[in-house]
Write an enzyme that holds these catalytic residues in place. Structure first.
Site, PDB file in Angstrom:
ATOM      1  N   LYS A 143       1.088  -1.275  -0.416  1.00 41.70           N
ATOM      2  CA  LYS A 143      -0.023  -0.202  -0.323  1.00 41.70           C
ATOM      3  C   LYS A 143       0.467   1.287   0.054  1.00 41.70           C
ATOM      4  O   LYS A 143       1.284   1.628   1.292  1.00 41.70           O
ATOM      5  CB  LYS A 143      -1.336  -0.058   1.058  1.00 41.70           C
ATOM      6  CG  LYS A 143      -2.277   0.821   0.988  1.00 41.70           C
ATOM      7  CD  LYS A 143      -2.335   1.971   0.721  1.00 41.70           C
ATOM      8  CE  LYS A 143      -2.552   2.971   1.775  1.00 41.70           C
ATOM      9  NZ  LYS A 143      -1.601   4.113   1.856  1.00 41.70           N
ATOM     10  N   GLU A 178       9.038   1.211  11.271  1.00 41.42           N
ATOM     11  CA  GLU A 178       9.344   1.649  11.050  1.00 41.42           C
ATOM     12  C   GLU A 178       8.599   2.802  11.462  1.00 41.42           C
ATOM     13  O   GLU A 178       8.194   3.273  10.742  1.00 41.42           O
ATOM     14  CB  GLU A 178       9.973   1.630  10.142  1.00 41.42           C
ATOM     15  CG  GLU A 178      11.409   0.328  10.096  1.00 41.42           C
ATOM     16  CD  GLU A 178      12.182   0.185  10.839  1.00 41.42           C
ATOM     17  OE1 GLU A 178      12.766   1.856  11.509  1.00 41.42           O
ATOM     18  OE2 GLU A 178      12.776  -0.596  10.729  1.00 41.42           O
ATOM     19  N   CYS A 182      13.638   9.867   8.306  1.00 40.09           N
ATOM     20  CA  CYS A 182      13.104   9.604   9.293  1.00 40.09           C
ATOM     21  C   CYS A 182      14.002  10.220  10.156  1.00 40.09           C
ATOM     22  O   CYS A 182      13.895   9.932  11.741  1.00 40.09           O
ATOM     23  CB  CYS A 182      12.010   7.831   9.299  1.00 40.09           C
ATOM     24  SG  CYS A 182      13.080   6.979   8.364  1.00 40.09           S
TER      25      CYS A 182
HETATM   26  P1  NAI Z   1       1.840   8.391   7.878  1.00 39.56           P
HETATM   27  O1  NAI Z   1       2.111   7.776   9.037  1.00 39.56           O
HETATM   28  O2  NAI Z   1       0.124   9.303   8.393  1.00 39.56           O
HETATM   29  O3  NAI Z   1       0.841   8.005   6.474  1.00 39.56           O
HETATM   30  C1  NAI Z   1       2.112   6.513   6.126  1.00 39.56           C
HETATM   31  C2  NAI Z   1       1.473   5.299   4.968  1.00 39.56           C
HETATM   32  O4  NAI Z   1      -0.007   5.164   5.969  1.00 39.56           O
HETATM   33  C3  NAI Z   1       0.220   6.267   4.120  1.00 39.56           C
HETATM   34  O5  NAI Z   1       0.622   4.817   3.194  1.00 39.56           O
HETATM   35  C4  NAI Z   1      -0.794   6.481   4.565  1.00 39.56           C
HETATM   36  O6  NAI Z   1      -1.459   6.548   3.919  1.00 39.56           O
HETATM   37  C5  NAI Z   1      -1.356   5.007   6.077  1.00 39.56           C
HETATM   38  N1  NAI Z   1      -1.509   5.145   6.421  1.00 39.56           N
HETATM   39  C6  NAI Z   1      -2.135   6.755   7.387  1.00 39.56           C
HETATM   40  N2  NAI Z   1      -3.368   6.498   8.796  1.00 39.56           N
HETATM   41  C7  NAI Z   1      -3.317   5.316   8.384  1.00 39.56           C
HETATM   42  C8  NAI Z   1      -4.121   3.712   8.985  1.00 39.56           C
HETATM   43  N3  NAI Z   1      -4.423   4.447  10.291  1.00 39.56           N
HETATM   44  N4  NAI Z   1      -3.592   2.690   9.012  1.00 39.56           N
HETATM   45  C9  NAI Z   1      -2.638   2.354   8.028  1.00 39.56           C
HETATM   46  N5  NAI Z   1      -1.643   3.074   7.294  1.00 39.56           N
HETATM   47  C10 NAI Z   1      -2.576   4.130   7.323  1.00 39.56           C
HETATM   48  O7  NAI Z   1       2.528   9.488   7.662  1.00 39.56           O
HETATM   49  P2  NAI Z   1       1.540  10.909   7.124  1.00 39.56           P
HETATM   50  O8  NAI Z   1       0.248  11.631   7.833  1.00 39.56           O
HETATM   51  O9  NAI Z   1       1.994  11.377   5.526  1.00 39.56           O
HETATM   52  O10 NAI Z   1       2.895  12.112   7.709  1.00 39.56           O
HETATM   53  C11 NAI Z   1       3.016  12.659   9.117  1.00 39.56           C
HETATM   54  C12 NAI Z   1       3.667  12.918   9.370  1.00 39.56           C
HETATM   55  O11 NAI Z   1       4.525  11.026  10.195  1.00 39.56           O
HETATM   56  C13 NAI Z   1       5.251  13.332   8.809  1.00 39.56           C
HETATM   57  O12 NAI Z   1       4.466  14.782   8.915  1.00 39.56           O
HETATM   58  C14 NAI Z   1       6.173  12.875   9.868  1.00 39.56           C
HETATM   59  O13 NAI Z   1       6.617  13.185  10.444  1.00 39.56           O
HETATM   60  C15 NAI Z   1       5.740  11.615   9.474  1.00 39.56           C
HETATM   61  N6  NAI Z   1       6.521  10.451   8.915  1.00 39.56           N
HETATM   62  C16 NAI Z   1       6.989   9.620   9.134  1.00 39.56           C
HETATM   63  C17 NAI Z   1       7.881   8.875   7.996  1.00 39.56           C
HETATM   64  C18 NAI Z   1       8.335   7.818   8.738  1.00 39.56           C
HETATM   65  O14 NAI Z   1      10.101   7.003   7.784  1.00 39.56           O
HETATM   66  N7  NAI Z   1       9.692   7.180   9.626  1.00 39.56           N
HETATM   67  C19 NAI Z   1       6.852   8.434   6.623  1.00 39.56           C
HETATM   68  C20 NAI Z   1       6.327   9.548   6.328  1.00 39.56           C
HETATM   69  C21 NAI Z   1       5.937  10.548   7.899  1.00 39.56           C
END
Ligand code: NAI
Ligand code: MG
Length: 496
Positions: free
Chosen positions: A192, A266, A300
């Site tokens: 996904k 992660e 990250c």
């Molecule tokens: P997110 O965690 O919401 O999204 C990441 C993935 O999870 C996307 O594919 C999204 O569609 C999916 N997702 C979202 N809600 C979900 C749920 N309830 N159940 C299953 N899958 C779900 O991150 P977002 O909103 O894009 O970014 C928010 C913050 O998260 C960023 O500002 C950053 O601080 C952090 N982040 C950290 C990352 C990392 O590499 N550790 C990568 C992206 C965001």
């Protein structure tokens, strides 16, 4: 007619890909969502839509999980370890052959400079090649047991159907990090991708079919958080792997706790980067600059908290501010750009909100801010921003910003800086710059982080584990560590 955004692409193949329709990849077919829904993926350099993509819903999740289950119990089970190795290697070769197309798609969809996107393609190839070595080396054991006439051995079996949810910051590379160990272990999967960056994952799914994996082995379900949540909830899923925010990671971890699905996470970071007074100053400043601003801070493991030993503080800050003033921020497809836009309007609002909060709390911005026109249809650009005059309690010091924002603080002693560096809920990465080998290893032992970088930042290798302490996650990616997450161990007892 090519859209305005697609017209920026110089790769004919990338343009043709954008112009196609973008269905879900389920059981080897590109299909529309059951309810016909689509969403638009946006060019973050302009705020304009690139193309429409199918929006998977709960019914599609069940179709995709069913296709994966059918592969697991049918054709995939019959693929020998050496054939599987060959397919993984072939996928690496196909990524190489289609590298320009993938890099341009990534740069357009994510906004990162084309050179960085090419780096992601190269890292993806290396990752797959590494895991191609594993299928033929997954071995059980014979166990000498005491007391009874028993012959005992172990089998290492694929964990089952995997749900793999990835973010938008390194879309192709994170997808490859996820699928490689699953495929090496013989698991089918439903990938996904993030709603902000679905394109390269769809192309990756096509290439996996071309590499020979049976239909249903690699399914790609585009959609948003709801799609991801439905996937995690699916009773047909045996293992969940997630990279993204700590908030969503906690929720997924809790769900997997209740259903007892296997899970690896992660998550976020607020990684400390420490410059000691005896460091190679030039290398430390250059490395620290890239360590935070690479990928516009959307990593990250970004080195987002800089600690500089007091006597060097002013010198380091002025050199960093000098680099920041010269940095070229612009569209990823412009060869002049060193740093691209932030991924989305939402992320732009989040990052500028943190910059405002830093100023409101009394921190001093010695570099950065917004280029002219940013945010209003001018793309989601933020210049490399550097704060000094911060305290350990400020929001910009404590919370993950996930943008090009660095906070710099002076320190006096090793023990003091180790305690302050560890004073965070996160523990993904940490770094230090010094010429003193004893201090280096003393600090490396004290820092609570899954990766410690000495005289470098962000180094990695497919063979070396990557993951977080504390709220930065559970489990490790890369290396044999991640392979284990896709295998169950069965003990077989025979009475002799
Ligand atoms: P997110 O965690 O919401 O999204 C990441 C993935 O999870 C996307 O594919 C999204 O569609 C999916 N997702 C979202 N809600 C979900 C749920 N309830 N159940 C299953 N899958 C779900 O991150 P977002 O909103 O894009 O970014 C928010 C913050 O998260 C960023 O500002 C950053 O601080 C952090 N982040 C950290 C990352 C990392 O590499 N550790 C990568 C992206 C965001
Ligand atoms: Mg979200």
């Amino acid at each position: 007619m090519p859209t305005a955004t697609a017209a920026q692409l110089s790769s004919e193949a990338a343009r043709a890909f954008v112009e196609r329709s973008h269905g879900l990849l389920i059981g080897g077919e590109s299909v529309a969502a059951a309810d016909g829904r689509t969403f638009e993926t946006i060019d973050p350099a302009t705020g304009e839509p690139i193309c429409a993509v199918a929006h998977g819903g709960a019914a599609d999740v069940e179709r995709a999980v069913g296709a994966a289950r059918a592969a697991l119990e049918g054709p995939l089970r019959k693929v020998s370890a050496s054939k599987r190795a060959g397919m993984i290697y072939k996928l690496a070769e196909l990524i190489k052959a289609n590298g320009d197309e993938l890099a341009e798609l990534e740069s357009l969809d994510n906004g990162k400079p084309l050179a960085s996107a090419k780096g992601d393609v190269a890292a993806s190839i290396a990752h797959l090649r590494y895991y191609a070595g594993w299928p033929t080396k997954i071995e059980g054991e014979t166990i000498p047991v005491s007391g009874r006439d028993l012959f005992v051995y172990t089998l290492r079996e694929p964990v089952g159907v995997c749900a793999q949810i990835v973010p938008w910051n390194f879309p192709l590379l994170m997808a490859v990090w996820k699928i490689s160990p699953a495929l090496a272990a013989g698991c089918p999967l439903v990938l996904k991708p993030a709603e902000q960056t679905p394109l390269t994952a769809l192309r990756l799914g096509e290439l996996a079919l071309e590499a020979g994996f049976p239909e249903g082995t690699v399914n790609v379900l585009t959609g948003d958080g709801e799609t991801g949540a439905a996937l995690v909830d699916s009773p047909g899923v045996d293992k969940v792997a997630f990279t993204g925010s700590t908030v969503v990671g906690r929720e997924i971890g809790a769900k997997c706790g209740r259903s007892l699905k296997r899970v690896t996470l992660e998550l976020g970071g607020k990684s400390p980067n420490i410059i000691l007074a005896d460091a190679d100053l030039e290398a430390a400043v250059k490395g620290s600059f890239q360590g935070i601003y690479f990928n516009s801070g959307q990593a990250c493991n970004a080195g987002s908290r800089l600690f500089v030993q007091a006597e060097l503080f002013d010198e380091v800050v002025s050199r960093l501010a000098g680099f920041a003033a010269e940095a070229k921020v612009g569209p990823g497809l412009d060869p002049e750009s060193q740093f691209g836009p932030l991924i989305s309007e939402e992320q732009f609002a989040r990052v500028t909100g943190y910059i405002d909060s830093g100023l409101a709390e009394g921190a001093e911005a010695v570099a950065g801010g917004l280029p002219e026109g940013a945010g209003n249809g001018g793309g989601y650009f933020v210049n490399p921003t550097l704060f000094t005059g911060v305290s350990d309690e400020m929001k910009i010091v404590r919370e993950e910003i996930f943008g090009p924002v660095l906070v710099a603080q002076p320190f006096e002693s090793l023990d003091e800086v180790a305690a302050r560096a560890n004073d965070t809920e996160y523990g993904l990465a940490a770094g230090l710059w010094t010429r003193d080998i004893s201090n280096a290893h003393k600090l490396a032992a004290l820092l609570k982080a899954g990766s410690v970088y000495i005289n470098t930042w962000g180094a990695g290798d497919p063979a070396a584990p990557f993951g977080g302490y504390k709220s930065s996650g559970i489990g490790r990616e890369k290396g044999h560590h991640n392979l284990d997450a896709y295998l169950e161990t069965k003990a077989v007892f025979t009475q002799l």
